[in-house]
Design a protein around this motif. Structure first.
Motif, short mmCIF file in Angstrom:
data_model
loop_
_atom_site.label_atom_id
_atom_site.label_comp_id
_atom_site.label_asym_id
_atom_site.label_seq_id
_atom_site.Cartn_x
_atom_site.Cartn_y
_atom_site.Cartn_z
N GLU A 1 129.58 66.18 45.78
CA GLU A 1 129.60 64.78 46.81
C GLU A 1 130.34 64.21 47.88
OE1 GLU A 1 132.06 62.74 42.89
OE2 GLU A 1 133.56 63.40 43.62
N GLU A 2 130.75 65.06 48.22
CA GLU A 2 131.05 65.22 49.68
C GLU A 2 129.43 65.65 50.67
OE1 GLU A 2 133.95 68.71 51.28
OE2 GLU A 2 135.19 67.61 50.27
N THR A 3 128.83 66.70 50.52
CA THR A 3 127.13 67.05 50.39
C THR A 3 127.13 65.10 50.78
OG1 THR A 3 127.90 69.00 49.57
CG2 THR A 3 125.70 68.52 51.28
N LEU A 4 126.90 64.71 48.95
CA LEU A 4 125.84 63.81 49.17
C LEU A 4 126.70 62.31 49.54
CD1 LEU A 4 125.60 63.00 45.28
CD2 LEU A 4 123.16 62.94 47.13
N LEU A 5 127.97 62.16 50.46
CA LEU A 5 128.39 61.23 51.14
C LEU A 5 127.77 61.66 52.75
CD1 LEU A 5 129.76 59.01 50.27
CD2 LEU A 5 131.53 60.19 51.44
N LEU A 6 127.73 63.20 53.13
CA LEU A 6 127.23 63.54 53.70
C LEU A 6 126.49 62.95 54.56
CD1 LEU A 6 128.29 65.23 57.05
CD2 LEU A 6 127.27 66.77 55.75
N GLY A 7 125.30 63.59 53.35
CA GLY A 7 123.88 62.73 53.66
C GLY A 7 123.64 61.09 53.14
N ILE A 8 124.15 60.43 52.91
CA ILE A 8 124.43 59.44 52.85
C ILE A 8 124.58 58.37 54.09
CG2 ILE A 8 124.77 56.90 51.47
CD1 ILE A 8 124.44 58.77 48.78
N LEU A 9 125.50 58.87 54.29
CA LEU A 9 126.26 58.67 56.17
C LEU A 9 125.30 58.65 56.63
CD1 LEU A 9 129.47 56.98 55.69
CD2 LEU A 9 130.22 59.46 56.64
N ALA A 10 124.89 60.04 57.31
CA ALA A 10 123.72 60.31 57.87
C ALA A 10 123.25 59.89 58.16
CB ALA A 10 123.57 61.84 57.80
N PHE A 11 122.20 59.07 57.07
CA PHE A 11 120.45 58.16 56.32
C PHE A 11 121.69 57.03 57.30
CE2 PHE A 11 118.95 54.68 53.61
CZ PHE A 11 117.95 55.39 53.82
N ILE A 12 122.68 56.39 56.95
CA ILE A 12 123.15 55.13 57.59
C ILE A 12 123.19 55.29 59.00
CG2 ILE A 12 125.01 53.24 57.23
CD1 ILE A 12 125.27 54.44 54.38
N PHE A 13 123.73 56.32 59.35
CA PHE A 13 123.61 56.62 60.98
C PHE A 13 122.08 56.76 61.94
CE2 PHE A 13 127.79 57.95 60.19
CZ PHE A 13 128.30 57.30 61.60
N GLY A 14 121.65 56.97 60.40
CA GLY A 14 120.04 57.32 60.66
C GLY A 14 119.39 55.92 61.29
N ASN A 15 119.17 55.40 60.02
CA ASN A 15 119.25 53.94 60.00
C ASN A 15 119.29 53.41 61.56
OD1 ASN A 15 116.98 52.95 58.00
ND2 ASN A 15 118.66 54.28 57.35
N ILE A 16 120.63 53.06 61.66
CA ILE A 16 120.56 52.37 62.25
C ILE A 16 120.25 52.59 64.04
CG2 ILE A 16 123.25 51.78 64.23
CD1 ILE A 16 124.84 51.99 61.80
N PHE A 17 120.88 54.09 64.25
CA PHE A 17 119.81 54.47 65.73
C PHE A 17 118.81 54.29 65.97
CE2 PHE A 17 118.65 58.92 67.90
CZ PHE A 17 118.82 58.55 68.82
N SER A 18 117.91 55.01 64.93
CA SER A 18 116.40 54.49 64.71
C SER A 18 116.18 52.68 65.11
CB SER A 18 115.60 54.99 63.76
OG SER A 18 115.83 53.69 62.15
#
Ligand code: ATP
Ligand code: MG
Lengths: 229, 381
Positions: free
Chosen positions: B313-330
C-alpha cells in the motif's frame, strides 16, 4: 492429563551450527511449569536463557525434544503445525528489555494490533486495551505516541501489549533490566499478580537477585539442562 | 481498524511527500515526452489537413511528397480533372529553403501552390493578418514564428519577395516552419536556386531541366463518388501512385512519425524503468528502516499478509502521489517548450496504469525483505 500444566518440555535440545563449529546451548532440558506460576530463569550471560525462551515461544526451532503448551503438543522433533506464528499470537505474550513498541502507532493502536490480527472485533479489543492501560495507570496516554512516553511508561505499555491477547504464557526476557530498583520491583509484583489473577504461566529472565523473592520458583540452566532450586 | 500504511506514512509525512514529488518530476518528464510525440503527430498533419484534398497523385512507385521525392508534370492536373468523379484538381510543390534573416538564415519549408487554382493550402482560419497570395510572382505568406512581419522584404534567389500574409501554427510534417509561395516561383526557385547547381548539372550533362515539374497533383472528389474507386481508376490509366487522404495520413504516420515515436518510445520506456528502479530503492530503504518493527510484528505473531499489505500500500500510494505530482508538474512546464507539446488525458491514464504495475513490481523488493525477516533478530540474538 493435568489441566494445570502450562508448559512442558521433554529432553529439549538446541545446538547452533554443525561439524566443527557445532555449539550446543541446551541439552536434554525437561521441566513442567503450571498455570499461575511466575518462574525466574537465571543463568550466566550466554547460558542459553534467550534461546530457551525463543524455543518455548515457537520462534526458534529446537534441534530435538518435545514441547507442550497447555493441551497442545507443538513440537515433537519437528513443528507439529506449519503456523507457529498463529500459536504465538494466540497463546503467548512477549516482553523484552526494550519495549519494542511500534513507533508509528499510538499507544492504543500498539495494543489493539495483535487482537486485530486475531480477528477480535475492534470494540472488544479497544475495551480490553483501555482496561489494561487503566490497570497500569496510563489511561491518559492512549492517544500518545511511544516517543512521548517515559521508559517506564513504555515498558508498562509493552507489558500491557503482552497481555492484550489473553495469553496462556508470558515470556519475559529481562523485562526490568532497563528500569531502576523501585520500578523493577513494581513490574515483578505486577507480573506476579497477573500470573495469579489470570492463571498465566510467566517465565522471566533476570540478572537481578533482588527480584527473586517475588517469584514462585527459580529455574537455572546448569550444564545446558534446567534445574529448579 | 488500524491501517499500518496510513499510520506509518503519517509518521513520516514530510519525507514521504518530498519523495513522491521527486518521483513525480520524473513521471512529469515522461508525460512531457509523450506530449512531444503527440505534438509531432499534430504538426505532421497540419499541411495535410489544411489542404484537405481527397486524392494525392504522385510519381509511380513513390510514397508521395511527405515521405520521399516525387515528380510529376504539372499538366497532369488537367488530365486528372477529366476523370469521372473529380471535382477540382491542383498542383503542389514542397521544398526546403533558407530565408535570409538579419545576418543569419532560417530554414523553412516552402509550399508552392497555384495562385489562380481552386485549391489552396492556406487555411483561412490560420491566417492571422494579411491575405493569401494574389499574384504569380514575388509574394510570400509566412508563419508567425519565422519572425517576419507584414510587408517585410525577403531576398530569395535573385528576387525580392514581399510578405503579404502571416499564418499561425503552421508547420511542415517534419516540424519546420511553413511559408507559401506561388507555384511559378517555386518551380523557378527549385530550378535556379543556385548558379553553382546549374553549372554542376550542365557539367553532368543535364542541360534541359524541365521546370514544369511539381511534387504532386491534388484533387477533390465530387459528392456521391467513391474516393477509392476514383483513385483506382486514375492509377489504372495514368500509371501514377494515387493516395487517398487517409492513406497519405498513414504514410505520414509510418514514415515520418514512426521513427520519432520509436525514439521517444525508447526514452519513455527508459524513464519508466528508471522510475520503477527509484521507487524500488525508496521502498527498499523504507522497509530497511522498519526492519526492527517488522521483526517485532512477526515475533508477536502478526501474519505476513498484514505486513506485506503495509509495504504494498505504501508503494502504491507513493506511485499514485508521484503520478499526481507528475501531472501537475507537466502542466506547469509544458507551454515553455519550443515545439508543440500536447498533453492528453488517455496518455495520462495509460501512464497511471504503468505506474500502478511498476509500483507493485517495486514493492516486491520490500515484500521479499519482509518474508525473509527473522523474528528472532528483533531482540538482537
Ligand atoms: N543464532 C545463533 N547462532 C549461533 N549461536 C547462537 C545463536 N543464538 C545464540 N547463540 C549462542 O547460544 C548461546 C546462548 O545464547 P543466548 O542468547 O540464549 O544466551 P543468554 O543466556 O540469553 O545470554 P544473555 O544473558 O547475554 O542474554 C550463546 O553462546 C550464543 O552465542
Ligand atoms: Mg539473552
Amino acid at each position: 492429563m493435568n489441566k494445570k500444566i502450562a508448559i512442558r518440555a521433554e529432553n529439549l535440545c538446541k545446538s547452533f551450527g554443525d561439524g566443527d563449529s557445532l555449539v550446543e546451548v541446551i541439552k536434554n532440558a525437561s521441566f513442567t511449569i503450571n498455570k499461575g506460576e511466575l518462574i525466574a530463569l537465571i543463568a550466566p550471560s550466554g547460558g542459553g536463557k534467550t534461546t530457551l525462551l525463543m524455543m518455548i515461544g515457537c520462534v526458534e526451532e529446537p534441534t530435538s525434544g518435545k514441547i507442550r503448551l497447555g493441551d497442545e503438543t507443538v513440537y515433537d522433533d519437528k513443528w507439529l503445525t506449519r503456523e507457529t506464528r498463529k500459536i504465538r499470537r494466540e497463546k503467548i505474550g512477549f516482553i523484552f528489555q526494550a519495549h519494542y513498541l511500534i513507533p508509528f502507532l499510538n499507544i492504543i493502536d500498539n495494543l489493539t494490533l495483535l487482537p486485530q490480527a486475531n480477528k477480535i472485533d475492534e470494540k472488544t479489543a479497544k475495551k480490553k486495551a483501555e482496561e489494561l492501560l487503566h490497570y497500569f495507570g496510563i489511561a491518559d496516554k492512549a492517544k500518545a505516541m511511544p516517543s512521548q512516553l517515559s521508559g517506564g511508561q513504555n515498558q508498562r505499555v509493552a507489558i500491557a501489549r503482552a497481555l492484550v491477547n489473553n495469553p496462556q504464557i508470558i515470556l519475559a526476557d529481562e523485562p526490568t533490566a532497563a528500569l531502576d530498583m523501585q520500578r523493577s520491583v513494581d513490574v515483578v509484583k505486577m507480573l506476579k499478580q497477573i500470573a495469579e489473577e489470570q492463571e498465566v504461566a510467566i517465565i522471566m529472565v533476570t540478572h537481578d537477585d533482588r527480584m527473586l523473592p517475588y517469584c514462585d520458583r527459580i529455574m537455572k540452566i546448569k550444564n545446558m539442562a534446567t534445574v529448579f532450586e | 481498524m488500524i491501517h499500518l500504511a496510513k499510520e506509518d506514512i503519517r509518521h513520516t509525512l514530510g519525507k514521504f511527500i518530498v519523495t513522491a514529488m521527486g518521483v513525480g518530476m520524473l513521471l512529469g518528464i515522461v508525460l512531457i515526452m509523450i506530449g512531444v510525440y503527440r505534438g509531432m503527430i499534430v504538426d505532421a498533419e497540419v499541411l495535410l489537413n489544411d489542404l484537405n484534398v481527397d486524392l494525392w497523385i504522385v510519381q509511380e512507385g513513390t510514397l508521395g511528397p511527405f515521405a520521399e521525392a516525387s515528380r510529376v508534370h504539372d499538366d497532369l492536373q488537367y488530365t486528372i480533372r477529366s476523370f469521372q468523379g473529380i471535382e477540382k484538381s491542383g498542383i503542389i510543390t514542397f521544398q526546403n529553403i533558407q530565408l535570409p534573416k538579419k545576418k543569419s538564415k532560417i530554414r523553412v519549408f516552402a509550399v508552392g501552390y497555384d495562385v489562380y487554382g481552386s485549391i489552396s493550402p492556406i487555411n483561412p482560419a490560420r491566417l492571422t493578418s494579411g491575405r493569401p497570395l494574389k499574384t504569380d510572382h514575388y509574394e510570400i505568406v509566412v508563419t508567425d514564428k519565422t519572425g517576419f512581419s507584414l510587408h517585410d522584404k525577403i531576398q530569395l534567389g535573385r528576387n525580392i519577395y514581399t510578405v503579404v500574409g502571416i499564418t499561425h501554427g503552421t508547420v511542415s510534417s517534419g516540424g519546420d516552419l511553413l511559408v507559401y509561395i506561388s507555384i511559378k516561383d517555386a518551380q523557378e526557385l527549385q530550378f535556379s536556386y543556385s548558379n553553382k547547381r546549374i553549372q554542376t548539372d550542365r557539367a553532368r550533362g543535364i542541360v534541359n531541366r524541365d521546370t514544369h515539374m511539381v511534387n504532386a497533383v491534388i484533387a477533390t472528389v465530387l459528392p456521391g463518388y467513391d474516393t477509392e474507386t476514383v483513385a483506382r481508376n486514375i492509377h489504372k490509366w495514368q500509371h501514377k501512385s494515387v493516395y487517398t487522404k487517409d492513406r497519405q495520413r498513414a504514410v505520414l504516420t509510418k514514415y515520418v512519425v514512426e521513427k520519432a515515436s520509436k525514439q521517444i518510445g525508447m526514452f519513455t520506456a527508459i524513464l519508466v524503468i528508471v522510475a520503477t528502479i527509484i521507487i524500488s530503492l525508496i521502498i527498499y530503504t523504507m522497509t530497511l528502516e522498519k526492519m526492527k518493527e517488522i521483526s517485532i510484528m512477526k515475533l508477536m505473531g502478526l501474519p505476513n499478509s498484514m505486513i506485506v499489505r503495509m509495504i504494498v500500500e505504501e508503494t502504491l500510494l507513493l506511485g499514485i502521489l508521484a503520478f499526481i505530482f507528475g501531472n501537475i508538474f507537466s502542466h506547469l512546464i509544458y507551454s515553455k517548450f519550443p515545439k508543440r507539446v500536447v498533453l492528453e488525458i488517455p496518455d495520462a491514464w495509460i501512464l497511471f496504469g504503468v505506474v500502478v504495475v511498476a509500483s507493485i513490481a517495486a514493492s516486491f523488493v520490500g515484500v521479499k525483505k519482509v518474508i525473509n525477516a527473522d523474528p528472532a533478530s528483533a531482540i538482537g540474538g
